[in-house]
Design a protein around this motif. Structure first.
Motif, mmCIF file in Angstrom:
data_model
loop_
_atom_site.group_PDB
_atom_site.id
_atom_site.type_symbol
_atom_site.label_atom_id
_atom_site.label_comp_id
_atom_site.label_asym_id
_atom_site.label_seq_id
_atom_site.Cartn_x
_atom_site.Cartn_y
_atom_site.Cartn_z
ATOM 1 N N SER A 216 16.360 82.269 -40.925
ATOM 2 C CA SER A 216 15.705 81.566 -39.822
ATOM 3 C C SER A 216 14.206 81.833 -39.740
ATOM 4 N N ILE A 217 13.742 82.877 -40.414
ATOM 5 C CA ILE A 217 12.348 83.301 -40.323
ATOM 6 C C ILE A 217 11.407 82.280 -40.961
ATOM 7 N N ARG A 218 10.356 81.935 -40.202
ATOM 8 C CA ARG A 218 9.265 81.140 -40.746
ATOM 9 C C ARG A 218 8.128 82.086 -41.148
ATOM 10 N N GLU A 219 7.196 81.610 -41.935
ATOM 11 C CA GLU A 219 6.082 82.450 -42.353
ATOM 12 C C GLU A 219 5.314 82.988 -41.155
ATOM 13 N N LEU A 220 5.153 82.160 -40.118
ATOM 14 C CA LEU A 220 4.384 82.590 -38.942
ATOM 15 C C LEU A 220 5.134 83.589 -38.072
ATOM 16 N N ASP A 221 6.415 83.863 -38.397
ATOM 17 C CA ASP A 221 7.217 84.817 -37.628
ATOM 18 C C ASP A 221 7.160 86.230 -38.186
ATOM 19 N N GLU A 222 6.419 86.437 -39.254
ATOM 20 C CA GLU A 222 6.392 87.750 -39.901
ATOM 21 C C GLU A 222 5.979 88.863 -38.944
#
Length: 314
Positions: A23-29
């Motif tokens: 579910s992780i997007r790049e901006l969620d790091e």
């Protein structure tokens, strides 16, 4: 993959429970690190990117510092967990999902208990034993085991060892279920303290709530644990006629259903005088106090439930 059934604790101020590791997007790091900053993560997102967490079903819920989970398995740096303080029909033991292992620590035996504390302000500093500040700011409703209390400080057990919290920032109880209990009207009044707080899908902290996260946490602050999700909350408490608003009381929960599916999609507190306080994802994207009749939610009202000591759910 490591299979297990052990108790761990949230080791960051807020840990998100994801639907899956994918579910992780790049901006969620910045939201899956340790240490982590909810402020930095939220600030990095546009309103649309925040709402996408809902549309894409990326997030299930959140944990706050010290909250226990059962870890079912560990896989590629992710833990499959059950949040045991968050009642849900999704699992009979609590709310399920995935959390980065680095945001958890294996729980140690509490030992002899002197009760617990609950953070009773929006946020507060966690301090080292020498009264220097740690890097952790605790969100509202953080619950930790108590060691001892002095005139100014409370010593607590945390995932990082013994630490201090200012006594003025907490309330004390003999256990998580034995804090002072307040009526539902008080829960609605506590919600006012968070007006304008950003809406955050799956949000369970004073950095951002979703609609049922707000109702869950305001009841928690009043000594009661209700279910985590609006659809489950709508089956608890006592039914109040939706066509008799003159019988509604402050603290009743108002439930709204999707017009096409009939499924519960939103919840807010009735505040009195035709007003509702709720965490909304529409337009403003924040906690707001509104006249119900002036919102698009009015035509979607499907249930009113009253939570009191006679409801059998608190």
């Amino acid at each position: 993959m490591v299979q297990m059934d052990s108790v761990w604790m949230c080791a960051v101020p807020v840990a998100t429970i994801w639907t899956s590791p994918e579910s992780i997007r790049e901006l969620d790091e910045s939201g899956i690190t340790n240490p982590m900053s909810m402020n930095r993560w939220i600030a990095a997102m546009t309103l649309e990117e925040r709402f996408a967490l809902c549309k894409e079903n990326s997030i299930q819920s959140q944990l706050i510092y010290g909250e226990p989970v059962i870890v079912k398995e560990i896989q590629n740096g992710w833990a499959k967990v059950i949040a045991v303080w968050q009642r849900s029909v999704k699992n009979r033991f609590g709310y399920p999902g995935w959390v980065p292992v680095q945001q958890l620590k294996e729980a140690e035996p509490v030992g002899e208990s002197n009760g617990v504390i609950r953070v009773d302000v929006s946020k507060c500093q966690l301090w080292n034993l020498d009264q220097t500040p740690t890097s952790i700011v605790l969100p509202f409703n953080t619950i930790l085991p108590k060691v001892e209390t002095t005139e100014e400080w409370v010593t607590v057990k945390t995932p990082d060892g013994k630490r201090l919290i200012r006594k003025q920032d907490v309330c004390e109880g003999s256990s998580i279920h034995h804090f002072e209990k307040y009526p539902a009207s008080k829960a609605a009044e506590r919600a006012v303290e968070f007006l304008d707080l950003p809406y955050f899908w799956g949000g369970m902290s004073s950095y951002g709530y979703d609609c049922s996260g707000l109702t869950y946490n305001m009841f928690k602050a009043c000594g009661h644990f209700i279910s985590r999700d609006a659809s489950d909350q709508a089956n608890e408490g006592i039914a109040i006629p939706i066509d008799s608003p003159d019988t509604w009381e402050r603290g009743d929960l108002l439930f709204f259903a999707d017009e096409s599916t009939g499924k519960i999609s939103h919840v807010g507190f009735y505040y009195g005088n035709g007003q509702m306080i709720h965490a909304t994802s529409s337009k403003k994207g924040a906690i707001e106090l509104r006249v119900l009749a002036e919102t698009h939610y009015a035509k979607k009202l499907s249930a009113v439930r009253r939570y009191d000591k006679g409801a059998g759910s608190l």
